[in-house]
Design an enzyme around this catalytic site. Structure first.
Site, PDB file in Angstrom:
ATOM      1  N   GLY A  51       0.792  -1.234   0.000  1.00 22.34           N
ATOM      2  CA  GLY A  51       0.000   0.000   0.000  1.00 22.34           C
ATOM      3  C   GLY A  51       0.821   1.279   0.000  1.00 22.34           C
ATOM      4  O   GLY A  51       0.320   2.337   0.384  1.00 22.34           O
TER       5      GLY A  51
ATOM      6  N   ASN B 120       1.673   2.929  -2.585  1.00 27.01           N
ATOM      7  CA  ASN B 120       1.028   3.828  -3.544  1.00 27.01           C
ATOM      8  C   ASN B 120      -0.272   4.406  -2.988  1.00 27.01           C
ATOM      9  O   ASN B 120      -0.613   5.556  -3.254  1.00 27.01           O
ATOM     10  CB  ASN B 120       0.792   3.119  -4.881  1.00 27.01           C
ATOM     11  CG  ASN B 120       2.085   2.990  -5.650  1.00 27.01           C
ATOM     12  OD1 ASN B 120       2.567   3.964  -6.220  1.00 27.01           O
ATOM     13  ND2 ASN B 120       2.690   1.803  -5.626  1.00 27.01           N
TER      14      ASN B 120
ATOM     15  N   MET C 143      -3.450  -7.027  -7.023  1.00 22.07           N
ATOM     16  CA  MET C 143      -2.815  -8.135  -7.730  1.00 22.07           C
ATOM     17  C   MET C 143      -3.808  -9.249  -8.111  1.00 22.07           C
ATOM     18  O   MET C 143      -3.577 -10.425  -7.836  1.00 22.07           O
ATOM     19  CB  MET C 143      -1.665  -8.706  -6.887  1.00 22.07           C
ATOM     20  CG  MET C 143      -0.636  -7.654  -6.467  1.00 22.07           C
ATOM     21  SD  MET C 143       0.023  -6.684  -7.838  1.00 22.07           S
ATOM     22  CE  MET C 143       1.213  -7.839  -8.480  1.00 22.07           C
ATOM     23  N   ARG C 144      -4.926  -8.870  -8.721  1.00 19.34           N
ATOM     24  CA  ARG C 144      -5.878  -9.861  -9.196  1.00 19.34           C
ATOM     25  C   ARG C 144      -6.134  -9.642 -10.678  1.00 19.34           C
ATOM     26  O   ARG C 144      -6.186  -8.486 -11.141  1.00 19.34           O
ATOM     27  CB  ARG C 144      -7.234  -9.747  -8.455  1.00 19.34           C
ATOM     28  CG  ARG C 144      -7.173  -9.913  -6.964  1.00 19.34           C
ATOM     29  CD  ARG C 144      -6.632 -11.261  -6.525  1.00 19.34           C
ATOM     30  NE  ARG C 144      -7.378 -12.382  -7.061  1.00 19.34           N
ATOM     31  CZ  ARG C 144      -6.905 -13.636  -7.101  1.00 19.34           C
ATOM     32  NH1 ARG C 144      -5.686 -13.909  -6.660  1.00 19.34           N
ATOM     33  NH2 ARG C 144      -7.636 -14.614  -7.590  1.00 19.34           N
TER      34      ARG C 144
ATOM     35  N   HIS D 278       1.377   0.173 -13.387  1.00 18.56           N
ATOM     36  CA  HIS D 278       2.188  -0.996 -13.751  1.00 18.56           C
ATOM     37  C   HIS D 278       3.670  -0.626 -13.768  1.00 18.56           C
ATOM     38  O   HIS D 278       4.049   0.392 -14.362  1.00 18.56           O
ATOM     39  CB  HIS D 278       1.756  -1.537 -15.122  1.00 18.56           C
ATOM     40  CG  HIS D 278       2.420  -2.834 -15.446  1.00 18.56           C
ATOM     41  ND1 HIS D 278       2.029  -4.027 -14.882  1.00 18.56           N
ATOM     42  CD2 HIS D 278       3.487  -3.114 -16.234  1.00 18.56           C
ATOM     43  CE1 HIS D 278       2.820  -4.991 -15.329  1.00 18.56           C
ATOM     44  NE2 HIS D 278       3.713  -4.467 -16.144  1.00 18.56           N
TER      45      HIS D 278
ATOM     46  N   SER E 229       4.103   2.737 -15.935  1.00 19.28           N
ATOM     47  CA  SER E 229       2.961   3.139 -16.777  1.00 19.28           C
ATOM     48  C   SER E 229       1.695   3.226 -15.939  1.00 19.28           C
ATOM     49  O   SER E 229       1.520   2.466 -14.978  1.00 19.28           O
ATOM     50  CB  SER E 229       2.714   2.095 -17.880  1.00 19.28           C
ATOM     51  OG  SER E 229       3.869   1.871 -18.660  1.00 19.28           O
TER      52      SER E 229
ATOM     53  N   ASP F 278      -3.133  -5.696 -18.363  1.00 23.52           N
ATOM     54  CA  ASP F 278      -2.106  -4.652 -18.576  1.00 23.52           C
ATOM     55  C   ASP F 278      -2.079  -4.123 -20.008  1.00 23.52           C
ATOM     56  O   ASP F 278      -1.009  -3.778 -20.530  1.00 23.52           O
ATOM     57  CB  ASP F 278      -0.710  -5.205 -18.195  1.00 23.52           C
ATOM     58  CG  ASP F 278      -0.622  -5.585 -16.724  1.00 23.52           C
ATOM     59  OD1 ASP F 278      -1.347  -4.982 -15.915  1.00 23.52           O
ATOM     60  OD2 ASP F 278       0.167  -6.487 -16.397  1.00 23.52           O
TER      61      ASP F 278
END
Ligand code: GRF
Length: 192
Positions: A14, A16, A95-96, A112, A139, A148
């Site tokens: 976390g 970010n 992350m899913r 990403h 990105s 992505d």
């Protein structure tokens, strides 16, 4: 005052999320107040949940392990997001792999840790470091049904002078913590 609500979805550390909370939560840009109105995490032990608490924010845990299929999990995410008046959902280390149940119904951006379209998937940091590319980068892109692969909104690169994997990773995170908040502001307050 125009208020734009964001949902942040995360899975782990976390950092970010913390950058978003520090840099843009409840702040005004171009006459638009950006508010983190919903936090969703799929991992009950994620460090990000504690980080959010320090800002007085509770996280709704929707554990993917409680669902029989990706689609059912995604529907639970969609149902929760639709309960709130969310203008933009932000995948910040979520992350899913998402199905069209989510991607067809939710306007979302994803962070990403590579220069897309290179190094898609969960191992982007290691794969980009181990490549012979002279640059690495980050990105932010719109979320689509392909992993992505949605339209790129923002990118930032750096030169390969970072020798160790640790330095490479640190550089990526440093860029992420600036690029993601900046991109959210540009979408919500500058209409980009
Ligand atoms: C980031 O590197 C992001 O690009 C990737 O997962 C990491 C999440 O880090 N998708 P954190 O949980 O925000 O610290």
């Amino acid at each position: 005052m125009v208020v734009k609500n964001i949902a942040v979805l995360f899975s782990g550390s976390g950092s970010n999320l913390q950058a978003i909370l520090e840099k843009i939560h409840n702040k005004i840009f171009n006459g638009v107040k950006i508010k983190v109105a919903l936090l969703i995490c799929n991992n009950p032990n994620a460090k990000g949940i504690k980080r959010a608490k320090k800002f007085g924010l509770e996280t709704i845990v929707i554990n993917h392990r409680d669902y029989d299929s990706r689609e059912e999990f995604d529907q639970a995410l969609v149902d929760e997001i639709k309960k709130h008046d969310i203008d933009l959902s932000v995948l910040a280390g979520f992350m899913r792999i998402l199905t069209p149940v989510f991607t067809d119904n939710i306007k979302a951006i994803n962070l990403h840790p590579s220069i897309l379209p290179l190094f898609k998937g969960a191992n982007a940091i290691n794969e980009s470091y181990n490549s012979d590319m002279k640059i690495g980068g980050v990105s932010v892109h719109w979320v689509s049904s392909q992993l992505d692969s949605g339209e790129i909104i923002a990118q930032k690169s750096f030169a390969r002078k970072h020798k160790s994997l640790k330095e490479w990773e640190e550089k990526i995170h440093k860029i992420e913590h600036k690029l993601l908040p900046k991109t959210i502001i540009e979408i919500l307050a500058k209409g980009k």
